[in-house]
Every structure is written in C-alpha cells, then in structure tokens.
Design a protein around this motif. Structure first.
Motif, short mmCIF file in Angstrom:
data_model
loop_
_atom_site.label_atom_id
_atom_site.label_comp_id
_atom_site.label_asym_id
_atom_site.label_seq_id
_atom_site.Cartn_x
_atom_site.Cartn_y
_atom_site.Cartn_z
N UNK A 157 0.80 -1.06 0.03
CA UNK A 157 0.12 -0.09 -0.11
C UNK A 157 1.05 1.32 0.16
N UNK A 221 1.51 1.67 13.70
CA UNK A 221 0.42 0.70 13.20
C UNK A 221 0.41 0.46 11.69
N UNK A 225 1.27 -2.89 9.43
CA UNK A 225 0.24 -3.54 8.37
C UNK A 225 0.79 -3.56 6.88
N UNK A 226 1.56 -2.50 6.57
CA UNK A 226 1.99 -2.33 5.20
C UNK A 226 3.05 -3.46 5.22
N UNK A 228 3.74 -6.26 6.68
CA UNK A 228 3.41 -7.49 6.62
C UNK A 228 2.63 -8.09 5.50
N UNK A 229 1.77 -7.12 4.98
CA UNK A 229 1.12 -7.38 3.68
C UNK A 229 2.07 -7.51 2.45
N UNK A 233 2.01 -10.80 0.39
CA UNK A 233 1.47 -10.70 -0.67
C UNK A 233 2.30 -10.40 -1.73
N UNK A 259 2.07 -4.77 15.31
CA UNK A 259 0.70 -4.65 14.98
C UNK A 259 -0.10 -5.11 16.49
N UNK B 32 -6.37 -8.90 2.78
CA UNK B 32 -5.42 -9.25 3.93
C UNK B 32 -5.02 -8.01 4.68
N UNK B 33 -4.58 -6.89 4.24
CA UNK B 33 -4.31 -5.60 4.96
C UNK B 33 -5.68 -5.27 6.15
N UNK B 34 -6.69 -5.56 5.43
CA UNK B 34 -7.89 -5.12 6.33
C UNK B 34 -8.06 -5.94 7.45
N UNK B 36 -5.57 -7.44 9.00
CA UNK B 36 -4.50 -7.17 9.90
C UNK B 36 -4.88 -5.66 10.65
N UNK B 37 -5.58 -4.71 10.09
CA UNK B 37 -6.12 -3.50 10.82
C UNK B 37 -7.04 -4.19 11.92
#
Ligand code: HEM
Ligand SMILES: [Cu+2]
Ligand SMILES: [Cu+2]
Lengths: 715, 212, 324
Positions: A157, A221, A225-226, A228-229, A233, A259, B32-34, B36-37
């Motif tokens: 992202x 936070x 998230x970024x 990890x994704x 992915x 996180x 997937x990101x969501x 995690x959120x």
C-alpha cells in the motif's frame, strides 16, 4: 463535561498565551533564534536554487518506498541529534549538581536546570530516542530494503506508506514545537501514574507527550500493516518462506509485534486522555481508579516495543556478518526460530518492569522465569553469528565493525538483562542507573546495527560508498564514548545511584559522573566525524561509484538491482531459485542481469494527500494539547473529508511501457559496466551487463518452460 | 574461487525471470491488510475489556451507582436486534453485489444504514438518560470504564455508518469497479466484526453488569 | 548452609569488585550494593553473585571465542581455513541451544528461591534470623509530595525524613502515599518497594550493624523528588527506647488535620528531621481511606512549570542544611 483547569483559557487560543513562549529562558531563547535563522536559510536556499518543484514532485508527494524510507531515516537522524543534545544536558546537569554545596546557575538551585525543566529533558530524550529516532531509522531501513529483498516493485500500500511517514513527521514536529511553545511532560518516556493526572501535571506537558506518542502509535500501526502485507502478498515467484532473506524475516517478526502491541499503547494513552480531558477515573488513586492498570497497559506495549526495535537490528547484523565473512549465515532455520521465539516470549514478560510493585512471589517468579527464557533465543543468535564468522574470511570494513561491535554490546546487555530478570537482584537495581546502562547497551546494539546497515546499504541506495577511513573514525570515537559513559554508569548502579536525579545528593558519585561528561564529549566528536564522513563521501562520490554488488560478496536479492535502485526496482521480477538468490546466481554463473524480456510496469502515482493529512494531524495534536477546540474540530473534519475525497479518486496509477523500461534499464547497465570495468578484477568480472547485444535476449524466454527447482534431477 | 566447488547447473533448466506476468491480486491484498487492521482493532477492544475487568469490582464504583442499578439488558437486546438486522441487510447487499444488481445493493445498503442508525440512536438515548440521572463517567473508575468501552464501540458504529454513506454514493456513481467492490468487501468484514464485538459488550457489560 | 552462603558471598564480593575498584580506586563502602548491613540486602547480593558468576562464565567464554574467530579467520593473514559453504552443524546447534537452556534452568531455580526468600510481604530471610520471642517493630510509612513520614503506632510518635530503628530487631513496614508513587529504598538494608497512593504495600528489614544509612525515594515523583531522602539510624535497643521517649515529649502533635497541612506540596531542601508526638490512632488507615475516596493534594502551577521562582524562595527559606 470538560474538567476545570488551572490558569486562563480563551476560545480563540485555548490555553495558549504569549507567556507560554519561553523567551526569558537563557537556553531556549537563543536556540529558538538559531532554529528560526536556520529554517529561513534553508527556505531561502531552496527558493534560490529553484528546488521547490523538485522537492514537491520527487520527495514530498512521493509514494516510492525507497524515498519514503530515506525520509524516515532523515527524520530519525535529526531526532537522534536532538535526543543527543538532551543527553548532553542531562549528563552535564548531573555532574554539576552534586552535593548541597554545588552552585546553581540560571535560577536552578544546583547546576543549571531547575527540577521541572530537567524532568522535561529526560522525558523528551526517552520519547525521542525510542519512538522518533530508533523507530523511524529502523522503519526507514525496512522500507527501503524489504521490498527489494523479496523482489517487489513497491509496498503493498504505497499510499498508506506515505501516510505513515507523514504521521511520524507530524509527531516529530509536535515534539520539536513543545521545545519552544509551552512545556513537555516531565514524567518520563513511559509516563508514571498518577503523575500524569491533572492534579500533579496541570500544564500542557503531559498532553504534548500523549499526542506525540499517540501519533507515533498510529504511524507504526500503519507501517506494520504495510510491511506484513507486503511480505505476505508481494514476494517474487519462487520466494518461498524458507528462502526469505533473514532481515525480511526479522521485519516480519518485528511488525507482528508492532501490530499487536501498539494498540496497548493507544489504549493506555487514550485512557490518560479521558482522565485529563473528561475527568474520568481510570488511573487516579481514588474514586475507583487503578493506577497499576496503567503500568500494566503501558508495559504490555512497552516490552514488546523494545523487541520491535531490536529484532530488525538483529536482522541487519545477520545480513552484514555473512557478507563480510564471505559465507552464508550459520543456522538460518534456527535463526528464524530464535527470532520468533523472542517475539513470542516478549509478550509474557512485561511485569519485569515493575517487580517492586508488590505482586506476590508466585507472580514475580513467573515473570522472572519468562523473562529469562528470552535469553535463550538471544543467546542462540549470538552463537550463530559467531559460527557464521567461524571458517569465514573476515573483512573488517566499517559496516562489519559496527556489526561485530553490536554483538559484543549484546553480550553485555544480555548479561545485565539476566541480572535484572531476577527479582531478588532487581529490588536493588530497579530504577537505578544500572537499568539505564542496561537498556542503553541494548539500544546501542540498535544504533550500531543502524550505523552498520546505513554503511552497508548506502551504496545500494545512492550508488557510491561512504568513506571508509572516516567511517572507522566515527566507529572508534563512538565506541570510546560508549565505554566512557556506560562503564561508569554501571559502576554507579552498584554504588546505589538511582535514575532521574536532578540534584545528586551523594558527593562520592562525582568522579564517575565527571567521566561520563568526558564520554559525552567524545560522543560529540563522533557526531562531528559523522558529519565529516558524509561531507567527504559526498564530495568524493564520483570516485567511490559502485555497480550492483557493492561489496562483492553480498548474497541477497537487493544486490541484483542497479545502484542506485531505479524507481521501479526490478525491470522484470526475478524468479527465485535459492535462499541466497544472488549468491546462488554468482556461484552458478547466472550473473547476466539483463532480463530476457521486458514488460509494462504499473506504478502508483504521486499524491500530496498524505502530506496534507500529516499536517492536519499535527494541527489536531497541537489543538488538542492547547485545547483550541475550533482547531481540533476543523482539522478533524478536514482529515475525514480528505480521506473520503481520496477514495473517490480512481486514477491512482500509471503504466510505463515495456520499451521505455528497456531504454531506462539499458542506461543503468551502461553505467554499471562503466563502473565495473576498471574494477573488474575485484569482482572477478563476473557480472555481465548489456553489451548492446540483444542476441542473448531470446534465450531466457526459450528456457522459461516451467522449470522451478534448480536442485531438481537435471542438475 | 571457493574451496568446495559447486555442481554445475544446466542454464537451460533454470528460470531466472518471472514470465507469469503475474499481477498482484488487488482485492486479496486489500482484504489481507484489512484483516491486519482488524487484528489491531481487536487488540484495542481486548484491552478495553481488560480495563473494564479490572475496574468493575464493587469498590471500583466508589460508593456510587453500580451497573446492577442501571444496566437494562432488555433495552440492550433491542440494540442487538437492530445491529444484527443491519448485518443481515448488509448480507443481502452482498448477495446483490454478487449478482451485479445495483439497485439491490443500494437498497440493501440503505437497510443496513437505517438499522445501524437505529442502534446508534438507542445508544445515544441510553447515554443521555444515564447522564441525566447523574450516572456519569466522572463519578467513578468503574463508570469511566463502562462508558468508554461502550462508547468506543458506538464510535466504530458511527464510523461504519459514514462509510456506508460513502459507499452509497460510490456505488451509484462508479458502479462495480474493483475499488468499489473491494471497499464493499472490507466494509462487510468491518461490519461483522463490530457485531461480534457487540456480542461481547452485551455479555460482559450488560448481562454481567446485572451481577455487579 | 547459611555459613557457606555467607562465605561465598563475602568471597565473591571482593572478586567481583576487583575490576570496578581498579577503575576508580574507591573502597567497598562506596558500593552500597556490595556492603550490605542486614540479611535482606545481603541475600540480594548473594543472588547477584550467583547470577553474575553463571552469566559471566558464559558471556566471557563466548567473548573470547568470538575474539579468537575474529583473529583466526580474518581475511588478511588469518590462519583459519576458509569454507565458503559451511553453514550448518547439528552438533553445534545442539550446543548453542543447550547452553542457554541449561543456564536459564539453573538460574530459574535461584530466581524463584530468591523471590520467596525476599518476598517483601513475608521475607523468609528475616524469619530465619529472628529468634523466637523477638518483638518486632512496626513502622507505618507515608510519603507526601515530597517528604517521608515514619509513624511508630505503638509509641504514638512520628518522624519526618528520619527513620530510627533498633539493631537486631525485625522491622515491618506498611507503606502508602498521599500523592504519587515513590519507591522506598535503603540500599544497604533493604531493596525497593513501591509506595502507592490509595494502596498499602509492605516491606521489612533487619539491621545487624549500628550505624547511619542512606535511604531515599527511588521512583520519580515530581519536582521535589531529588530531595526525598531520609537518614536511617540503626541504634541499640536502649538508645531506641530513649529516642522514643524523647520524641514523645516533643510538642508537635499529629492529628489527621495536622497531616492535612503537612501533606501540602513542599520541597524539603534542608532535609532536616522533624518529630511529632501524640500521633492520632490509625492515622495511616485514615490517610489511606481519604485518598481512596478521592482526596488529593494537588500541585500549584508554580511547582510544575517554571520552578525557578519557587526554588529561589525555597533556598532563601532554608539557609541551614545538613549534609550527608
Ligand atoms: C536478554 C534479554 C533481556 C532481558 C532479560 C531484559 C531484562 C530487563 C528487565 C528485567 C528490565 C527491567 C528493569 C527494571 O526496570 O527494573 C529491563 C528494562 C529495560 N530493557 Fe531489557 N532485557 C533484555 C533485552 C532488552 C532489549 C533487547 C532491549 C531493547 C532495546 C531492552 C530494553 C530495555 C529498556 C528500554 C528497559 C527499561 C525501560 C525503562 O525503565 O525506562 N532490553 N530489561
Ligand atoms: Cu538515553
Ligand atoms: Cu522489558
């Protein structure tokens, strides 16, 4: 609903009044003038050279993970310097204020800092060093390196990535503003219940602290998230989990911690906020509040946080040592297990920060043993680094010096950590300068790893190496400073000296405090040497150009990209065949870096929205701190509106056509060849670049036939 | 160069560059990101519940009103019905989305929005009555925890409603683009998640509250 | 058992000190942690010695090993043979996991033993040293912003900034605060215990040697924190009796009303002791209850923001000062 405050309040400016600007303060006022002049000079210079457009296009609105990473690192370095200045003041004050006969200056009874002022300085020091120096530096390096190591073109992202950066910048700005407008908190980096309650901290200091921390929590936070994704992915094909470079593993473990633990900080701080703004009773001593709840909530985040910052540092050490030992990391799988062992255990140890709170012996014993368990994987890591060097061919370039230095510091930090983990010992040294020395050893591990990592990856990002001689000077000065500051500090711990004293009541501690000042002076020299290193390196950058594999013996994927890395990272995503892909390719002679075909690349567009959101968050934090309600409402409304408006923008990316990619890539390879040819001997002439001979081009395409396992039977 | 030489590999058997032209699956990456959120949001609620656990002993109410005096599980059950109705309506929205039925999506969203707003209205009404009766978060640590936990959930609901409004506009304006579908999917996750949290609030605050 | 433990502690103490002594040539008495004057502090030292001995062995050997590797395998002129592929060995893996596991298991045993031995609420170390029939002394401790109040309920007296206890007598403390959290700490006698408002903690000590020891608050409590010290006088039993009688004759009385005045924020730069007689029965519990009901002694802005004026005033008020 809102609680009554001491002091005046106006609807327009809230609690803010001219008297909050410390113009009569003999330290801050001149500093303020200097800062203003510097700021104006920078603005003038940018305007003079007409660089505003460049700055806006290339940096302020960028979503490129490398540039974002670099800006994180810049914030980190600036804040590291600010934190260092705080440290300088702490050390000089303590050395000057020993014994009842010590003279006082500038209105202080002893030394030159009055108690409340001293409290603000060490609180700012802690907050800045952990959350605004170490964290941005590490996040910045992860930002630059992780996508490169897994063969991705950007983060999952990119927009969120920029947002994380600007939120962090807003936090840094807020803490800097607190220097000149009003006061900062005086109750330590971790906040002490119930000092932060309005009864004991009626000013705005605690509010500043709270919102600064809250912003960093938000930024971290988003960042976690970024990352990890991204790792889950965006890995290149063939990059299985057990082929992941070790630094990326560390980043994964570290960001899982972030996180899951940062919410604890968010909650702890939010509840303080309710106490201070609404008059609730979460952490008050009376009326049903529970101040131990705060201490628990904070350290439920606080302990994982220290592992959040040390794990990437471990990852960096694990990258540097193999490169300069010219062999693979020893015990890769164990290393990964140890990393996750540390991450997992870090959740079950928080109570060791308050063994003295009077919990029963069963509880204290549990947390004591749990804490010591962390020592096991940590010890394994040290051994594995040692055995990586065993049977190696060690080169002591600057990056390696930092890495090896970090290992020694970790040994000492671990030794002292294991002492603190035993309640019977902890009762004697808790809250003492021994604890300070312990965690500074650990944080120095991080600083060493960061300096090592910056030296190591600098050529990848900028295309030239940092000056080795100056780098070594920085290393030795910094190390000398560390010894001079922290050996006396450990000693003082055994003498019984506790932390946070603005007046030192025992004159026998004087000599050791003086040695520490000497240490700080040496540290200052290392700061100068650092600046010197940057200057000399940039001045001579033409001489120190490097091509892809700057150190010649690097192993992981990022070393396959041109240096400096083009904005799209990989013209064609590589297919991964082995754990240390680049080492594997070098070993088998697949060093031709011209991809066998080119394809269109889709990239995200620049956007100014994250920057504006960051600015608005700064205003929100400032408004909340000073209770300027209209400003809070306005900035909050604008934030929500902007987020919604952005969601209506579907035109967020663009495509670079394949032939354009090919043209750019040719340029990079030309350049790399030009750099390598004179030095061909050094690199064994191994790497082949586009010799403007497209004959080979078809080859790869022909052999792309579904073969994924080079270890397969055809070998 | 190296002391132990490695076996040669047939270059023609090796794939060095990616040929799949694979494009990252935008929807799955976003989802997937969501997740995690939501994990981090779940932590926030977990810790607020922990705070409620610590601050809901009888002495936490400092001699003031205790939950048994003022919680109305029946009323909270009404709220439950409203929220679950809203989730159900959102479920219909998703069915319509699958069928590419724009009108169905829009009416489903309106249903979810209205029922969600009803939940919020019930909550606000409850809070206003409590405050009027002098049952305020300032009275005691226990009440602080009660209000902050329940209202943090309410704030999430408000946020969800706002999101639904935005989606109403986007669906009618853009139709089912990847972005819009992605947002609808994540909103579904969010809305279910908030309903699950509400179950915990209902059990641990309103039902258990009767016993404190 | 106890003998060898003492001997060991004594012996290793000096060994552990050697490098530190070289560093600045002080005598051990400056090292409060190495110079315990009672069984509590002594046991703390004992566990520290065990822990450091185990850890230093491992860390020391590892350090030497790394240095040897650095030397032997250096690229320029190192004697070691280079093996560019070697990166795994099951035997070594077992050892690198085994050593820390064994060390942690060993230390865990002592960690748990020590936690019970030194449990501040019920320290078995003190029980071991107490003869039957010993009459323990009870002291209630209240911290304010920023002073120490020691109440001797049995004698209805109280002292400020001075703790007087008889030697060879167990002393049991109950502690609470009227403001924020402090840490009660007398390095040579007893380790830290938090002193928290609205809560009661406990601690205990036994002093073996007559003398004067430094006590102070170890947890930051605000502007006056650095001046929150108290002298601990360990005296003989007779002297203690004399002292109590002397204080009982002191004119100042301490009711809750008087405490209410006393607890107002005050930075005690002089550190001069004060004494009260006629201390109200149950004052400790009364203060505790009031704080639980929301009583606070809030700080004025002058003590939290610009301290300069306040400190000047304070300095002028207290011209005399006792030194350490
Ligand atoms: C073997 C591993 C470690 C052990 C056993 C350990 C143990 C401890 C213990 C028991 C304390 C509490 C001391 C006290 O306040 O009484 C402590 C404090 C601390 N440790 Fe560690 N630690 C370890 C590693 C680390 C690492 C890797 C870091 C990361 C940088 C770190 C940073 C800190 C910090 C920042 C504090 C003090 C916070 C404060 O009070 O301001 N420690 N450690
Ligand atoms: Cu520091
Ligand atoms: Cu910790």
């Amino acid at each position: 609903m809102l609680v009554d405050l001491q002091g005046p309040w106006s609807p327009l400016l809230g609690r803010l009044a001219l008297s909050q600007i410390p113009y009569e303060n003999h330290i801050l006022a001149p500093l303020f003038v200097v800062v203003v002049i510097l700021g104006l000079a920078i603005i003038a210079a940018i305007s003079y050279f007409g660089k505003w457009g460049y700055l806006w296009r290339e940096w302020l609105t960028t979503v490129d993970h490398k540039k974002i990473g670099i800006m994180y690192i810049l914030i980190g370095l600036v804040m590291l310097f600010r934190g260092f200045m705080d440290a300088l003041m702490i050390r000089t004050q303590q050395a000057m204020a020993v014994g009842p006969d010590a003279p006082g200056y500038l209105g202080a009874l002893h030394g030159y800092l009055a108690p409340y002022h001293f409290g603000q300085i060490y609180s700012a020091h802690g907050v800045i060093m952990i959350l605004l120096a170490a964290t941005p530096l590490l996040v910045g390096i992860m930002n630059v390196i992780v996508p490169l190591q897994i063969g991705a073109r950007d983060m999952a992202y990119p927009y969120l990535n920029a947002l994380g950066l600007w939120v962090t910048a807003a936090a840094a700005a807020l803490v800097m503003v607190s220097l000149f407008v009003g006061d900062f908190s005086h109750n330590g980096w971790f906040g002490i219940a119930p000092i932060f309650e309005l009864s004991y901290s009626p000013g705005v200091g605690v509010d500043y602290w709270m919102w600064v921390m809250q912003l960093t929590a938000l930024g971290s936070t988003l960042g976690s998230i970024n990352i990890l994704a991204t790792v889950v992915k965006m890995r290149a094909p063939g990059m299985t989990w057990l082929r992941l470079p070790i630094f990326t593993w560390a980043a994964v473990a570290s960001n899982i911690i972030a996180l899951t633990s940062f919410p604890a900080l968010t909650v702890a701080l939010a509840l303080i906020g309710f106490d201070r703004y609404l008059g609730t009773h979460f952490f008050t001593a009376g009326l049903g509040g529970n101040l131990m709840l705060y201490t628990n909530l904070f350290w439920i985040w606080g302990h994982p946080e220290v592992y959040f910052v040390i794990l990437p540092a471990f990852g960096m050490i694990s990258e540097i040592i193999p490169t300069f030992s010219e062999k693979p990391l020893f015990g890769y799988v164990t290393m990964v297990l140890a990393t996750f062992g540390i991450a997992g255990a870090s959740w079950a140890v928080w109570l060791h920060h308050f063994f003295t709170m009077g919990a029963g012996p069963a509880v204290n014993s549990f947390f004591s043993v749990a804490t010591m368990l962390v020592g096991i994987p940590t010890g394994v890591k040290v051994f594995n680094w040692a055995f990586t060097m065993y049977r190696g061919r060690l080169r002591f370039e600057t990056a390696m010096l930092w890495a090896v230095g970090a290992v020694f510091l970790l040994l000492l930090g671990g030794l002292t950590g294991m002492m603190l983990a035993i309640p019977a010992i902890n009762y004697m040294v808790h809250n003492s300068v021994f604890v300070i020395a312990h965690f500074h050893q650990m944080l120095l591990v991080i600083v060493y790893a960061i300096f090592g990592a910056v030296t190591y990856w600098w050529p990848k990002v900028f295309g030239f190496k940092l000056n080795e001689a100056w780098g070594k000077a920085v290393f030795w000065l910094f190390t000398a400073g560390s010894v001079l500051v922290f050996v006396p500090m450990f000693t003082l711990g055994f003498m019984g000296m506790t932390r946070r004293l603005d007046y030192v009541f025992n004159t026998q501690w004087q000599p050791l405090l003086d040695i520490q000042v000497l240490g700080i002076a040496v540290y200052s020299l290392s700061v100068l040497a650092f600046v010197g290193m940057l200057y000399v390196s940039i001045r001579d950058h033409a001489k120190n150009q490097v091509s892809v594999d700057a150190w010649g013996t690097a192993r992981s994927l990022e070393w396959m990209t041109p240096s400096p890395v083009p904005f799209y990272n990989f013209a064609v995503v590589p297919h991964i065949n082995a754990r240390d892909e680049w080492a594997w390719r070098k070993e088998h002679g697949f060093t031709d870096l011209r991809p066998d075909h080119y394809e269109d690349i889709h990239m995200p567009k620049n956007t100014g929205i994250p920057l504006i959101l960051g600015a608005l968050m700064f205003l929100l934090g400032f408004g909340l701190t000073w209770r300027i309600w209209w400003l809070c409402a306005l900035s909050l409304a604008l934030i929500i509106a902007l987020v919604i408006i952005r969601s209506f923008d579907s035109d967020t990316g663009y495509t670079i056509p394949a032939d354009e990619v090919e043209r750019m890539e040719r340029g990079h390879h030309e350049r790399a060849r030009a750099v390598d040819l004179p030095a061909a001997g050094v690199l064994g002439g191994a790497i082949a670049y586009g010799q403007a001979d497209p004959a080979v081009k078809g080859q790869g395409a022909a052999l792309g036939g579904g073969m994924t396992s080079p270890e397969g039977s055809r070998v | 160069m190296s002391s132990s030489t490695s076996k040669a590999i047939d270059p023609s058997s090796v794939e060095l560059w990616d040929h799949s032209h694979h494009h990252h699956d935008v929807l799955s990456t976003r989802t997937f990101g969501f997740w995690l959120y939501m994990l981090s949001d779940a932590m926030i609620f977990a810790l607020l519940f922990a705070a409620w656990g610590v601050l809901s002993y009888s002495h936490s109410f400092a001699g003031g009103p205790i939950p048994a005096d003022f919680v109305k599980p029946g009323y909270a059950f009404l709220q439950t019905l409203a929220l679950f109705g809203s989730v159900l309506a959102y479920g219909f929205t998703m069915v319509a989305l699958k069928n590419g039925n724009k009108a169905g999506v829009i009416s489903g969203l309106w249903g979810a929005l209205i029922l969600g707003a009803a939940f919020l209205a019930l909550d606000i009404n409850d809070v206003v009555h409590l405050l009027d009766a002098g049952i305020t978060p300032q009275r005691s640590g226990g009440l602080s925890a009660f209000f902050i936990l329940t209202q943090t959930h309410a704030l999430h609901i408000l946020f969800g409603l706002l999101w639904m409004l935005v989606m109403l506009v986007q669906v009618s304006r853009f139709g089912f683009t990847t972005e819009v579908v992605g947002r609808m999917l994540t909103l579904r996750l969010f809305w279910h998640f908030q309903a699950v949290i509400w179950v915990f609030v209902f059990v641990f605050v309103y039902l258990r509250g009767m016993l404190i | 058992m106890d003998m060898w433990r003492k001997k060991l502690a004594h012996w290793v103490r000096y060994l552990a000190l050697a490098p530190v002594l070289l560093l600045n040539g002080c005598s051990t008495s400056h090292f409060w942690l190495f110079d315990p004057k009672g069984p509590m502090a002594n046991a703390d030292l004992y566990y520290m010695v065990i822990d450091v001995a185990v850890m230093l062995t491992i860390v020391g050997i590892t350090t030497l090993m790394i240095i040897w590797f650095l030397w032997r395998y250096r690229k320029s002129r190192g004697k070691g043979t280079y093996d560019p592929k070697w990166s795994h060995s099951n035997a070594i893996e077992v050892v690198v996991w085994g050593i820390p596991i064994i060390a942690v298991a060993f230390l865990s045993y002592y960690a748990i033993e020590g936690t019970y031995a030194l449990n501040p609420y019920d320290p078995t170390v003190i029980k071991e040293h107490t003869v039957a029939g010993d009459d323990p002394l009870e002291v209630d401790v209240i911290t304010t912003d920023w002073r120490w109040l020691f109440i001797y309920p049995k004698y209805h007296i109280a002292s400020v900034n001075e703790l007087v206890v008889p030697a060879h007598t167990p002393v049991y403390f109950r502690l609470t605060s009227s403001s924020v959290v402090n840490d009660f700490f007398i390095p040579q006698l007893v380790g830290m215990i938090d002193v928290m408002p609205g809560m009661r903690t406990k601690s205990a000590l036994l002093a073996n040697h007559v003398g004067e020891y430094q006590g102070f608050s170890a947890d930051y409590s605000g502007a006056g924190f650095s001046w929150m010290q108290f002298r601990t006088k360990v005296v003989s039993a007779e002297q203690f009796q004399q002292w109590t009688q002397q204080i009982q004759a002191s004119p100042r009385q301490l009711s809750y009303a008087a405490f209410n005045e006393f607890a107002k924020p005050y930075i005690d730069v002089s550190g001069k002791p004060e004494y009260f007689s006629g201390v109200q029965d149950g004052l400790f519990d009364h203060v505790l209850g009031e704080v639980m009901n929301g009583k606070v002694w809030p700080l004025p802005m002058a003590m939290t923001e610009n301290m300069v004026d306040y400190m000047k005033e304070q300095n002028a008020r207290t011209s005399t000062r006792t030194s350490n």
